[in-house]
Enzyme design. Structure first.
Site, PDB file in Angstrom:
ATOM      1  N   ARG A  24      11.733   0.009  -4.133  1.00  0.00           N
ATOM      2  CA  ARG A  24      11.637  -0.176  -2.679  1.00  0.00           C
ATOM      3  C   ARG A  24      11.005  -1.542  -2.441  1.00  0.00           C
ATOM      4  O   ARG A  24       9.833  -1.750  -2.753  1.00  0.00           O
ATOM      5  CB  ARG A  24      10.793   0.944  -2.078  1.00  0.00           C
ATOM      6  CG  ARG A  24      10.633   0.876  -0.568  1.00  0.00           C
ATOM      7  CD  ARG A  24       9.790   2.036  -0.061  1.00  0.00           C
ATOM      8  NE  ARG A  24       9.583   1.962   1.370  1.00  0.00           N
ATOM      9  CZ  ARG A  24       8.680   1.187   1.973  1.00  0.00           C
ATOM     10  NH1 ARG A  24       7.861   0.447   1.246  1.00  0.00           N
ATOM     11  NH2 ARG A  24       8.578   1.175   3.270  1.00  0.00           N
ATOM     12  N   LYS A  74       2.273  -5.269  -1.830  1.00  0.00           N
ATOM     13  CA  LYS A  74       1.107  -4.420  -1.547  1.00  0.00           C
ATOM     14  C   LYS A  74      -0.215  -5.048  -1.978  1.00  0.00           C
ATOM     15  O   LYS A  74      -0.267  -5.960  -2.800  1.00  0.00           O
ATOM     16  CB  LYS A  74       1.296  -3.045  -2.203  1.00  0.00           C
ATOM     17  CG  LYS A  74       2.257  -2.174  -1.375  1.00  0.00           C
ATOM     18  CD  LYS A  74       2.299  -0.753  -1.849  1.00  0.00           C
ATOM     19  CE  LYS A  74       3.247   0.045  -0.950  1.00  0.00           C
ATOM     20  NZ  LYS A  74       3.560   1.358  -1.487  1.00  0.00           N
TER      21      LYS A  74
HETATM   22  C1  YH5 Z   1       6.128   3.647  -1.166  1.00  0.00           C
HETATM   23  O1  YH5 Z   1       5.439   3.092  -2.019  1.00  0.00           O
HETATM   24  N1  YH5 Z   1       5.281   2.452   0.929  1.00  0.00           N
HETATM   25  S1  YH5 Z   1       4.938   1.811   3.575  1.00  0.00           S
HETATM   26  C2  YH5 Z   1       1.099  -2.676   2.854  1.00  0.00           C
HETATM   27  C3  YH5 Z   1       1.581  -3.937   2.509  1.00  0.00           C
HETATM   28  C4  YH5 Z   1       2.877  -4.083   2.108  1.00  0.00           C
HETATM   29  C5  YH5 Z   1       3.712  -2.993   2.090  1.00  0.00           C
HETATM   30  C6  YH5 Z   1      -0.506  -5.031   2.625  1.00  0.00           C
HETATM   31  N2  YH5 Z   1       6.543   3.606   2.358  1.00  0.00           N
HETATM   32  C7  YH5 Z   1       6.026   3.346   0.232  1.00  0.00           C
HETATM   33  O2  YH5 Z   1       5.316  -0.744   2.044  1.00  0.00           O
HETATM   34  N3  YH5 Z   1       7.698   5.014   0.720  1.00  0.00           N
HETATM   35  C8  YH5 Z   1       5.608   2.656   2.221  1.00  0.00           C
HETATM   36  O3  YH5 Z   1       0.855  -5.076   2.521  1.00  0.00           O
HETATM   37  C9  YH5 Z   1       6.829   4.056   1.103  1.00  0.00           C
HETATM   38  N4  YH5 Z   1       7.005   4.622  -1.515  1.00  0.00           N
HETATM   39  C10 YH5 Z   1       7.776   5.297  -0.595  1.00  0.00           C
HETATM   40  N5  YH5 Z   1       8.612   6.229  -1.033  1.00  0.00           N
HETATM   41  C11 YH5 Z   1       3.680   0.740   2.890  1.00  0.00           C
HETATM   42  C12 YH5 Z   1       4.183  -0.586   2.427  1.00  0.00           C
HETATM   43  C13 YH5 Z   1       3.245  -1.734   2.463  1.00  0.00           C
HETATM   44  C14 YH5 Z   1       1.940  -1.577   2.838  1.00  0.00           C
END
Ligand code: YH5
Length: 279
Positions: A255, A221
């Site tokens: 996750r 993230k």
């Molecule tokens: C979460 O924390 N996150 S989707 C931007 C990125 C990398 C990854 C800029 N669904 C979560 O993973 N569900 C998502 O790079 C989730 N907890 C739960 N329970 C976003 C994501 C991501 C966004």
């Protein structure tokens, strides 16, 4: 020791569980988007499972900052064929959705868990989950993905997130969802500045004061980009480090995109805390 009731699965929480991300969105910024190609998505799910994932989390709608909502029919079209296939493997499958109709279809197709970034906030979502025996992850988000990062504000981020989650837990309990089906998540990056994310991370133990298991999603993230100055494809070390620190602060489910590397880090932690002979 607590056990997560997750559809037809019972997951012991005496060691941290790794939830492997399987992204079905065509525009995944994290570099492993599998588009609408069912075969490639299934291949990626198999890769996550072989790498040691305890749970697979499949999502067909992007919820990263600025994302535009996916129509329900499109979400179902991407999701259901992949879900049907991987739910037949012996692994609990979580579905990342906030739409009640998608929840119902997913549970029908074999999902063992619903991962809702709006904590069952949409009308009918609570009922959809209460009707079955799946686990549910209640995540905190301020605002909506399209605009949530524009000007996040809290007077007391830790208190407000904890209060929000407590309210959602009470609603689940009132709807008849047993505590052993609930997982909580402070929602890193969802309507939060770097300072907010860091405050939540430092207070992770307090966020989990409901005695319910905590899920942490920080893999790749932006907060890790802000800390390290690295683009998304160079955040592996930061992601694994943050995952391990989350476990030391009480996280029970991680996750992650990078399952094998996270598992290695967890093996090192377990060995150094209790000795390899006891693993
Ligand atoms: C979460 O924390 N996150 S989707 C931007 C990125 C990398 C990854 C800029 N669904 C979560 O993973 N569900 C998502 O790079 C989730 N907890 C739960 N329970 C976003 C994501 C991501 C966004």
């Amino acid at each position: 020791m607590s056990i997560l009731h997750c559809g037809r699965y019972r997951l012991p929480l005496d060691r941290p569980l790794v939830m492997g991300i399987v992204n079905l969105t065509p525009d995944s910024l994290s570099g492993d988007g599998t588009g609408s190609d069912v075969g490639r998505a299934i291949e990626h799910a198999r890769h996550q499972l072989d790498a040691g994932a305890d749970i697979l989390d499949i999502g067909a709608e992007s919820s990263r900052p600025g994302a535009i909502p996916t129509p329900e029919a499109e979400e179902l079209r991407r999701l259901i064929p992949v879900l049907r296939e991987i739910a037949a493997w012996n692994v609990p499958v979580s579905v990342d959705t906030y739409k009640p109709a998608v929840m119902r279809a997913a549970l029908d197709a074999g999902a063992a868990m619903i991962n809702d970034i709006t904590a069952l906030g949409h009308p009918g979502a609570l009922e959809a989950v209460a009707a079955g025996d799946c686990a549910v992850c209640l995540m905190h988000m301020s605002g909506e993905p399209g605009t949530m990062q524009q000007a996040p504000h809290y007077d007391d981020v830790v208190g407000e997130v904890r209060e929000f989650l407590a309210t959602r837990v009470a609603r689940c309990q009132a709807a008849g969802i047993a505590d052993d089906r609930l997982v909580l998540d402070p929602g890193f990056g969802f309507g939060k500045t770097l300072a907010h994310n860091l405050a939540l991370f430092r207070a992770l133990t307090a966020t989990g004061s409901h005695q319910l298991p905590l899920l942490v999603g920080v893999s790749r993230k932006s907060m890790l980009g802000a800390i390290t100055g690295r683009p998304v494809e160079q955040r592996l070390a930061a992601s694994v480090s943050a995952a391990l620190l989350a476990v030391q602060k009480g996280a029970k489910i991680l996750r992650v995109h990078d399952v094998a590397e996270t598992r290695d880090a967890l093996a090192v932690l377990a060995a150094m805390e209790q000795g390899v002979e006891q693993q």
